[in-house]
Design an enzyme around this catalytic site. Structure first.
Site, PDB file in Angstrom:
ATOM      1  N   SER A 241       0.792  -1.226   0.000  1.00 29.85           N
ATOM      2  CA  SER A 241       0.000   0.000   0.000  1.00 29.85           C
ATOM      3  C   SER A 241       0.828   1.282   0.000  1.00 29.85           C
ATOM      4  CB  SER A 241      -0.952  -0.003   1.192  1.00 29.85           C
ATOM      5  OG  SER A 241      -0.246  -0.222   2.395  1.00 29.85           O
TER       6      SER A 241
ATOM      7  N   HIS B  68      -5.069  -2.920  -3.380  1.00 34.20           N
ATOM      8  CA  HIS B  68      -4.603  -1.894  -4.327  1.00 34.20           C
ATOM      9  C   HIS B  68      -4.454  -2.429  -5.743  1.00 34.20           C
ATOM     10  CE1 HIS B  68      -3.952   1.119  -1.239  1.00 34.20           C
ATOM     11  NE2 HIS B  68      -3.583   0.102  -0.473  1.00 34.20           N
TER      12      HIS B  68
ATOM     13  N   LYS C 233     -11.683   1.194  -2.675  1.00 36.65           N
ATOM     14  CA  LYS C 233     -10.604   1.861  -3.415  1.00 36.65           C
ATOM     15  C   LYS C 233     -11.011   1.988  -4.889  1.00 36.65           C
ATOM     16  CE  LYS C 233      -7.428   1.162   0.232  1.00 36.65           C
ATOM     17  NZ  LYS C 233      -6.706   0.208   1.051  1.00 36.65           N
TER      18      LYS C 233
END
Ligand SMILES: *Cc1c(COP(=O)(O)O)cnc(C)c1O
Length: 395
Positions: free
Chosen positions: A181, A209, A238
């Site tokens: 991250s 991610h 995200k």
């Protein structure tokens, strides 16, 4: 007012202030996006994880509105009581289909998914092998499971294999971020899969991610590398622009977690509206145009492994200084400091999104160079190839 708490708080707060480690909130006055408004000023935002620019996308907003009208705002109970809705079930089917697994299970955040799944699957007598740069939610899940935790040097498959040889246990698993991250580099998933198979350990991968960013159809690093993990965790918060987390895997895994994961059992269900928005996001990821745009911008920025591009600045003070310089130039790039990253590795964590333009990136690169941050800091371009010290972070 609690005098007791205030007394306890004053010293650590003063220490944080002195060490440039005190954190502050800054409320946005606009939706999140490539441009945001803070304190009346528009800034180009390079600090969000909204990689595909979906968080305020009209299609997601519309899907959420429709679900709000159908289901109301709050879920009213945990899923196992009366908080489950057709929107939750529909999203789980869509997630399983998207990831190509038998089943998927929603959690209230990626954090809750990692903590809930690790603590439900492992216990005393088990051994968890955890990458030194794993996300805090994986670290906390490992701790809460009460399994023995063996931290291996970041991305070091050889060291991991030795540790697997030396540490027998009842059940064993290797736990890793897919894309790390704060560094943006990738776990060596193919090699990890081989080592796990050789040593009869499960592979637990957190794609937070990578979902929506990597892979031919946006499924993440596992797709890109052709690796099938035993447990696949992701977040809806995200690239998918909504909120919540999920675990994908077999039907038995889903059933076990539904019965055992405390972060799911003892917490109110997600609102149906965020589920509906996430399901719409999956369709947009499938369509692929945002990811292609992101690929172009990543190439321009030199972010080879992911949408994350760290500029290493050493001290927290330095990181704050350069962040403030960028802010002067209209660019929002937050400084990332310990304990989020190890001591002495404070940085700017630049995240590019599909909503940026090539002009935005050109401007960012120009300001970074002018500030001296790029040359001074040996920007690592996130190839994932670099040898890096396996220092433990928060581990
Ligand atoms: C952000 C993040 C999470 C947590 O996801 P949320 O949905 O924001 O709770 C988990 N793992 C990693 C690697 C992350 O970066």
């Amino acid at each position: 007012m609690s005098d007791l708490i205030d007394t306890w708080a004053s010293e650590p707060l003063a220490t944080l202030e002195r060490e440039s480690l005190r954190r502050k909130l800054e409320p946005l006055e606009s939706p999140v996006g490539a441009r945001v408004r803070i304190d009346g000023r528009e800034l180009i935002n390079f600090s969000s994880n909204d990689y595909l620019g979906l968080a305020a996308h009209p299609e997601l907003v519309k899907a959420a509105h429709t679900a709000l009208d159908a289901h109301g705002v709050g879920a009213g109970a945990s899923r196992l009581v009366v908080g489950d809705t057709t929107a939750h079930q529909s999203l789980e089917r869509a997630l399983a289909s998207f990831e190509g697994t038998e089943a998927a299970l929603l959690f209230n955040s990626g954090y809750a998914a990692n903590v809930g799944a690790l603590a439900a699957l492992f216990g005393p007598g088990d051994v968890l092998f955890s990458d030194a740069l794993n996300h805090a939610s994986l670290i906390d899940g490992c701790r809460l499971s009460r399994a023995r935790v063996v931290v291996y040097p970041h991305g070091d498959v050889e060291a991991l294999e030795s540790l697997l040889r030396e540490n027998p246990g009842r059940r064993r698993a290797v736990v890793t971020d897919a894309v790390f991250s704060m560094d943006g580099d990738r776990a060596p998933l193919k090699a990890l899969r081989e080592v796990c198979t050789r040593h009869a350990a499960a592979l637990f991968v957190d794609e937070a991610h990578a979902t929506g960013v990597l892979g031919a159809t946006g499924r993440g690093l596992c797709e890109l590398e052709g690796v099938t993990p035993d447990v696949h965790v992701g977040t809806l918060s995200k690239a998918l622009g909504s909120f919540g987390g999920f675990v994908c895997g077999s039907t038995a895994l889903r059933e076990l977690l539904l019965n055992r994961a405390r972060t799911l059992i003892f917490s109110t269900a997600l609102p149906a509206a965020v589920c509906a928005a996430a399901e719409r996001a999956l369709e947009l990821v499938r369509e692929g145009s945002a990811r292609r745009n992101l690929d172009t911008l990543r190439a321009q920025l030199g972010a080879k492994s992911s949408a994350i591009f760290p500029v290493m600045l050493g001290s927290a003070e330095n990181a704050l200084r350069v962040s403030a310089e960028l802010r002067e130039a209209g660019l929002l790039v937050k400084a990332i400091r310990p304990p989020t990253v190890p001591e002495g590795t404070s940085r700017l964590r630049i995240a590019v999104t599909a909503a940026h333009t090539t002009d935005d990136v050109t401007q960012l690169l120009a300001v970074l160079e002018r500030s001296g941050a790029v040359r001074a800091s040996a920007v690592h371009t996130g190839t994932g190839d670099e040898e890096r010290a396996g220092v433990g972070r928060r581990a």
